[in-house]
Write a protein that holds these residues in place. Structure first.
Motif, PDB file in Angstrom:
ATOM      1  N   GLN A  91       0.829  -1.198   0.000  1.00 58.81           N
ATOM      2  CA  GLN A  91       0.000   0.000   0.000  1.00 58.81           C
ATOM      3  C   GLN A  91       0.869   1.256   0.000  1.00 58.81           C
ATOM      4  OE1 GLN A  91      -4.157   0.220   1.184  1.00 58.81           O
ATOM      5  NE2 GLN A  91      -3.327   0.718  -0.790  1.00 58.81           N
ATOM      6  N   TRP A  92       1.909   1.265   0.835  1.00 55.09           N
ATOM      7  CA  TRP A  92       2.784   2.428   0.888  1.00 55.09           C
ATOM      8  C   TRP A  92       3.590   2.587  -0.398  1.00 55.09           C
ATOM      9  CZ3 TRP A  92       2.295   6.531   3.547  1.00 55.09           C
ATOM     10  CH2 TRP A  92       1.660   6.479   4.799  1.00 55.09           C
ATOM     11  N   ARG A  93       3.959   1.472  -1.006  1.00 56.18           N
ATOM     12  CA  ARG A  93       4.657   1.546  -2.293  1.00 56.18           C
ATOM     13  C   ARG A  93       3.766   2.180  -3.347  1.00 56.18           C
ATOM     14  NH1 ARG A  93       7.627  -4.394  -2.818  1.00 56.18           N
ATOM     15  NH2 ARG A  93       9.336  -3.965  -1.342  1.00 56.18           N
ATOM     16  N   ALA A  94       2.488   1.862  -3.289  1.00 58.58           N
ATOM     17  CA  ALA A  94       1.536   2.434  -4.245  1.00 58.58           C
ATOM     18  C   ALA A  94       1.412   3.944  -4.046  1.00 58.58           C
ATOM     19  CB  ALA A  94       0.173   1.765  -4.090  1.00 58.58           C
ATOM     20  N   TYR A  95       1.321   4.378  -2.793  1.00 59.07           N
ATOM     21  CA  TYR A  95       1.269   5.819  -2.512  1.00 59.07           C
ATOM     22  C   TYR A  95       2.557   6.497  -2.980  1.00 59.07           C
ATOM     23  CZ  TYR A  95      -2.988   5.536   0.324  1.00 59.07           C
ATOM     24  OH  TYR A  95      -4.288   5.373   0.749  1.00 59.07           O
ATOM     25  N   PHE A  96       3.687   5.859  -2.705  1.00 59.80           N
ATOM     26  CA  PHE A  96       4.983   6.415  -3.105  1.00 59.80           C
ATOM     27  C   PHE A  96       5.070   6.534  -4.622  1.00 59.80           C
ATOM     28  CE2 PHE A  96       9.656   5.788  -3.906  1.00 59.80           C
ATOM     29  CZ  PHE A  96      10.066   7.001  -3.376  1.00 59.80           C
ATOM     30  N   GLU A  97       4.566   5.529  -5.331  1.00 60.08           N
ATOM     31  CA  GLU A  97       4.578   5.559  -6.796  1.00 60.08           C
ATOM     32  C   GLU A  97       3.749   6.715  -7.331  1.00 60.08           C
ATOM     33  OE1 GLU A  97       3.156   2.808 -10.597  1.00 60.08           O
ATOM     34  OE2 GLU A  97       3.338   1.881  -8.622  1.00 60.08           O
ATOM     35  N   MET A  98       2.673   7.055  -6.647  1.00 57.38           N
ATOM     36  CA  MET A  98       1.822   8.167  -7.077  1.00 57.38           C
ATOM     37  C   MET A  98       2.555   9.504  -7.057  1.00 57.38           C
ATOM     38  SD  MET A  98      -1.920   7.448  -5.412  1.00 57.38           S
ATOM     39  CE  MET A  98      -2.455   9.081  -5.887  1.00 57.38           C
ATOM     40  N   THR A  99       3.606   9.611  -6.264  1.00 58.40           N
ATOM     41  CA  THR A  99       4.349  10.881  -6.177  1.00 58.40           C
ATOM     42  C   THR A  99       5.365  11.041  -7.304  1.00 58.40           C
ATOM     43  OG1 THR A  99       6.071   9.951  -4.737  1.00 58.40           O
ATOM     44  CG2 THR A  99       4.108  10.878  -3.661  1.00 58.40           C
ATOM     45  N   LYS A 100       5.483  10.049  -8.195  1.00 60.27           N
ATOM     46  CA  LYS A 100       6.448  10.077  -9.301  1.00 60.27           C
ATOM     47  C   LYS A 100       7.857  10.410  -8.790  1.00 60.27           C
ATOM     48  CE  LYS A 100       3.081  11.340 -12.876  1.00 60.27           C
ATOM     49  NZ  LYS A 100       2.776  12.216 -14.026  1.00 60.27           N
ATOM     50  N   PRO A 101       8.415   9.517  -7.959  1.00 61.71           N
ATOM     51  CA  PRO A 101       9.686   9.820  -7.280  1.00 61.71           C
ATOM     52  C   PRO A 101      10.851  10.147  -8.203  1.00 61.71           C
ATOM     53  CG  PRO A 101       9.095   7.485  -7.071  1.00 61.71           C
ATOM     54  CD  PRO A 101       7.897   8.189  -7.594  1.00 61.71           C
ATOM     55  N   LYS A 102      10.946   9.508  -9.370  1.00 61.29           N
ATOM     56  CA  LYS A 102      12.058   9.795 -10.281  1.00 61.29           C
ATOM     57  C   LYS A 102      11.955  11.203 -10.848  1.00 61.29           C
ATOM     58  CE  LYS A 102      12.882   4.995 -11.693  1.00 61.29           C
ATOM     59  NZ  LYS A 102      12.914   4.037 -12.833  1.00 61.29           N
ATOM     60  N   VAL A 103      10.743  11.607 -11.190  1.00 58.82           N
ATOM     61  CA  VAL A 103      10.524  12.962 -11.712  1.00 58.82           C
ATOM     62  C   VAL A 103      10.825  13.992 -10.627  1.00 58.82           C
ATOM     63  CG1 VAL A 103       8.814  14.567 -12.638  1.00 58.82           C
ATOM     64  CG2 VAL A 103       8.804  12.170 -13.368  1.00 58.82           C
ATOM     65  N   VAL A 104      10.340  13.728  -9.417  1.00 59.69           N
ATOM     66  CA  VAL A 104      10.555  14.645  -8.300  1.00 59.69           C
ATOM     67  C   VAL A 104      12.045  14.736  -7.959  1.00 59.69           C
ATOM     68  CG1 VAL A 104      10.109  15.039  -5.840  1.00 59.69           C
ATOM     69  CG2 VAL A 104       8.239  14.367  -7.360  1.00 59.69           C
ATOM     70  N   ALA A 105      12.767  13.617  -8.061  1.00 58.81           N
ATOM     71  CA  ALA A 105      14.205  13.623  -7.767  1.00 58.81           C
ATOM     72  C   ALA A 105      14.956  14.551  -8.723  1.00 58.81           C
ATOM     73  CB  ALA A 105      14.764  12.208  -7.847  1.00 58.81           C
ATOM     74  N   LEU A 106      14.634  14.485 -10.014  1.00 52.34           N
ATOM     75  CA  LEU A 106      15.262  15.375 -10.988  1.00 52.34           C
ATOM     76  C   LEU A 106      14.882  16.825 -10.714  1.00 52.34           C
ATOM     77  CD1 LEU A 106      16.948  15.798 -13.546  1.00 52.34           C
ATOM     78  CD2 LEU A 106      14.884  15.349 -14.904  1.00 52.34           C
ATOM     79  N   MET A 107      13.645  17.031 -10.346  1.00 52.49           N
ATOM     80  CA  MET A 107      13.169  18.371 -10.023  1.00 52.49           C
ATOM     81  C   MET A 107      13.900  18.926  -8.809  1.00 52.49           C
ATOM     82  SD  MET A 107       9.610  19.588  -8.458  1.00 52.49           S
ATOM     83  CE  MET A 107      10.445  19.338  -6.898  1.00 52.49           C
ATOM     84  N   LEU A 108      14.111  18.087  -7.794  1.00 50.24           N
ATOM     85  CA  LEU A 108      14.791  18.530  -6.578  1.00 50.24           C
ATOM     86  C   LEU A 108      16.259  18.881  -6.836  1.00 50.24           C
ATOM     87  CD1 LEU A 108      13.330  16.174  -3.822  1.00 50.24           C
ATOM     88  CD2 LEU A 108      12.855  18.601  -4.189  1.00 50.24           C
ATOM     89  N   LEU A 109      16.865  18.230  -7.829  1.00 53.53           N
ATOM     90  CA  LEU A 109      18.226  18.602  -8.210  1.00 53.53           C
ATOM     91  C   LEU A 109      18.245  20.053  -8.689  1.00 53.53           C
ATOM     92  CD1 LEU A 109      21.215  18.078  -8.929  1.00 53.53           C
ATOM     93  CD2 LEU A 109      20.416  17.177 -11.130  1.00 53.53           C
TER      94      LEU A 109
END
Length: 303
Positions: A17-35
């Motif tokens: 369930q938590w993995r599904a929520y985490f996937e909804m945040t688009k972590p790879k896209v957000v990581a590039l954005m945070l750079l």
């Protein structure tokens, strides 16, 4: 009578369930954005970035960006279920209900806004909120379905991160930060159009008017090539105004030449999967470009 679940059965379910929520945040896209946020923060000051706005700013912006991505999942859940690239997302697969997804997106966005407003500054909080609205509602809910120029107009919301990083540290707008916004704004169309060429049949299937669907693949290839040239010019702006030095000049020029070459190949010497190669190259282009900005800042501009 149904047997109660044991701890060994409950734990994997909670994890999924938590993995599904985490996937909804688009972590790879957000990581590039945070750079790009981090680079904006670092370029805003000559020395070490203050710890409090650095940590709180990165956390708050990450939460609001994740919330925007979750809203994107929520709004696009029906078309996501019809496309090969997205049918495995949590909402089309029924891993998370729409009610829970909406609650998660609102809660995460609210928490991020509170963090930015109270621990960073109101300017950054409101600018990040505007970016969330721009991506989640203006682009996803309207522009994406309304015009073939969706990614051009809506790209402004995705170009904001370095400005948010800058304001998180200085609490003011600055022309240098806007140059970084221009770079990402110009980078976005060729980046996304390359993917749209690869997925044009899927976009046509769900009636999303991406440029390859409405104007054809060859026209889109021409636009990608022209935009990579425009991007190369945009990447020179920080040097022309004295914001960056020769390290950035050499690095950005090499990256621009590489992007133009890939776009030239796509236009005049296309072959299977080249559009996806261009798409992937564009990601590395932006990532390395901002790393070079950082290196130039600390090893030349402030050396």
């Amino acid at each position: 009578m149904t047997k109660p679940l044991t701890m060994s059965q409950v734990q994997p379910k909670i994890t999924l369930q938590w993995r599904a929520y985490f996937e909804m945040t688009k972590p790879k896209v957000v990581a590039l954005m945070l750079l790009t946020v981090l680079v904006g923060m670092c370029l805003a000051v000559p020395g070490i970035v203050p710890l409090k706005p650095l940590v709180a700013g990165m956390a708050g912006i990450a939460m609001m960006a994740g919330a925007a991505a979750a809203f994107n999942h929520l709004i696009d859940r029906k078309i996501d279920g019809l496309m090969a690239r997205t049918y495995n997302r949590p909402l089309p697969k029924g891993k998370i209900s729409t009610t829970k997804a909406a609650t998660f997106a609102v809660s995460l966005g609210t928490l991020g806004f509170v963090v930015l407003y109270t621990l960073v500054n109101p300017l950054t909080a409101w600018l990040t909120f505007a970016s969330l609205i721009g991506y989640a509602l203006v682009y996803t809910a309207y522009l994406k379905r309304a015009t073939s120029q969706n990614i051009v107009i809506g790209g402004l919301a995705g170009a904001m991160p370095p400005l948010l990083g800058w304001t998180a540290i200085t609490n003011e707008l600055h022309g240098y930060a806007l140059l970084l916004v221009i770079i990402i704004f110009t980078w976005t169309p060729p980046h996304f159009w390359a993917l749209a060429i690869h997925r044009r049949k899927e976009y046509a299937k769900v009636d999303i008017p991406m440029l390859p669907v409405t104007h054809g693949v060859e026209f889109t290839k021409t636009c990608i090539l022209l935009y990579t040239i425009l991007l190369a010019i945009a990447c020179l702006l920080p040097v022309l105004v004295g914001m960056c030095g020769p390290i950035y000049l050499v690095g950005s020029t090499l990256l621009s030449c590489g992007f133009i070459y890939k776009a030239w190949q796509l236009k005049f010497h296309d072959y299977p999967e080249l559009s996806m190669q261009v798409f992937k190259f564009s990601i590395y282009h932006l990532m390395v470009l901002f790393i070079v900005l950082l290196v130039d800042h600390y090893f030349w501009v402030n050396a």
